[in-house]
Design a protein around this motif. Structure first.
Motif, PDB file in Angstrom:
ATOM      1  N   GLY A  74     -97.752-112.164 -45.445  1.00 44.41           N
ATOM      2  CA  GLY A  74     -96.577-112.899 -45.891  1.00 44.41           C
ATOM      3  C   GLY A  74     -95.261-112.315 -45.417  1.00 44.41           C
ATOM      4  N   ARG A  75     -95.138-110.981 -45.406  1.00 47.66           N
ATOM      5  CA  ARG A  75     -93.877-110.317 -45.080  1.00 47.66           C
ATOM      6  C   ARG A  75     -93.828-109.772 -43.656  1.00 47.66           C
ATOM      7  NH1 ARG A  75     -90.492-108.510 -49.033  1.00 47.66           N
ATOM      8  NH2 ARG A  75     -89.982-106.696 -47.750  1.00 47.66           N
ATOM      9  N   GLY A  76     -94.947-109.766 -42.989  1.00 45.97           N
ATOM     10  CA  GLY A  76     -94.967-109.158 -41.670  1.00 45.97           C
ATOM     11  C   GLY A  76     -94.899-107.652 -41.789  1.00 45.97           C
ATOM     12  N   THR A  77     -94.193-107.018 -40.873  1.00 53.49           N
ATOM     13  CA  THR A  77     -94.134-105.568 -40.815  1.00 53.49           C
ATOM     14  C   THR A  77     -92.803-105.050 -41.363  1.00 53.49           C
ATOM     15  OG1 THR A  77     -95.529-105.592 -38.834  1.00 53.49           O
ATOM     16  CG2 THR A  77     -94.309-103.578 -39.284  1.00 53.49           C
ATOM     17  N   ASP A  78     -92.878-104.025 -42.202  1.00 58.20           N
ATOM     18  CA  ASP A  78     -91.692-103.368 -42.737  1.00 58.20           C
ATOM     19  C   ASP A  78     -91.759-101.879 -42.440  1.00 58.20           C
ATOM     20  OD1 ASP A  78     -91.717-105.501 -45.618  1.00 58.20           O
ATOM     21  OD2 ASP A  78     -90.312-105.528 -43.940  1.00 58.20           O
ATOM     22  N   TYR A  79     -90.627-101.308 -42.129  1.00 57.38           N
ATOM     23  CA  TYR A  79     -90.534 -99.864 -41.889  1.00 57.38           C
ATOM     24  C   TYR A  79     -89.444 -99.270 -42.764  1.00 57.38           C
ATOM     25  CZ  TYR A  79     -93.279-100.639 -37.643  1.00 57.38           C
ATOM     26  OH  TYR A  79     -94.272-100.985 -36.750  1.00 57.38           O
ATOM     27  N   ALA A  80     -89.668 -98.036 -43.204  1.00 56.53           N
ATOM     28  CA  ALA A  80     -88.598 -97.299 -43.872  1.00 56.53           C
ATOM     29  C   ALA A  80     -87.453 -97.113 -42.880  1.00 56.53           C
ATOM     30  CB  ALA A  80     -89.117 -95.944 -44.354  1.00 56.53           C
ATOM     31  N   ASP A  81     -86.230 -97.157 -43.383  1.00 59.64           N
ATOM     32  CA  ASP A  81     -85.072 -97.018 -42.491  1.00 59.64           C
ATOM     33  C   ASP A  81     -85.138 -95.728 -41.678  1.00 59.64           C
ATOM     34  OD1 ASP A  81     -82.656 -98.520 -44.789  1.00 59.64           O
ATOM     35  OD2 ASP A  81     -84.034 -99.417 -43.328  1.00 59.64           O
ATOM     36  N   SER A  82     -85.683 -94.691 -42.277  1.00 62.43           N
ATOM     37  CA  SER A  82     -85.705 -93.378 -41.628  1.00 62.43           C
ATOM     38  C   SER A  82     -86.643 -93.322 -40.426  1.00 62.43           C
ATOM     39  CB  SER A  82     -86.103 -92.299 -42.639  1.00 62.43           C
ATOM     40  OG  SER A  82     -87.385 -92.568 -43.171  1.00 62.43           O
TER      41      SER A  82
END
Length: 115
Positions: free
Chosen positions: A54-62
């Motif tokens: 549903g959201r695809g890929t997410d990464y921490a900002d760091s």
């Protein structure tokens, strides 16, 4: 019960690269969500990279622009490619994969980045 086994951690100098693997005891093609998390000494576990339909890929900002999560849809392995490593990336890295009514965590693999 689904087992996850991480590998690929180790000691690396700042600026170096590592590739973590997470081998599952069943196919991950039908997984709802998967991701990598890390826990530094004295800190809470945090999400590093996650993927869901549903959201695809997410990464921490760091880690944006340095880390990449990928998977072997034909098989049973989740990966985390880590480039340009920094000392603050040091910690125990865990993989997590969720299927319908199944939520599995690996045992963790240590990543240590020296300055």
């Amino acid at each position: 019960q689904v087992q996850l086994v991480e590998s690929g951690g180790g000691l690396v100098q700042a600026g170096g690269s590592l590739r973590l693997s997470c081998a599952a005891s069943r196919s991950i093609a039908s997984a709802n969500r998967m991701g990598w998390y890390r826990q530094a000494p004295g800190s809470q576990r945090e999400a590093v990279a996650t993927f869901s339909g549903g959201r695809g890929t997410d990464y921490a900002d760091s880690v944006k622009g340095r880390f990449a999560i990928s998977r072997d849809n034909a098989g049973d392995t989740l990966y985390l490619q880590m480039n340009s490593l920094k000392p603050e990336d040091t910690g125990v890295y865990y993989c997590n994969i969720k299927w319908f009514m199944i939520d599995s965590w690996g045992q963790g693999t240590q990543v240590t980045v020296s300055s």
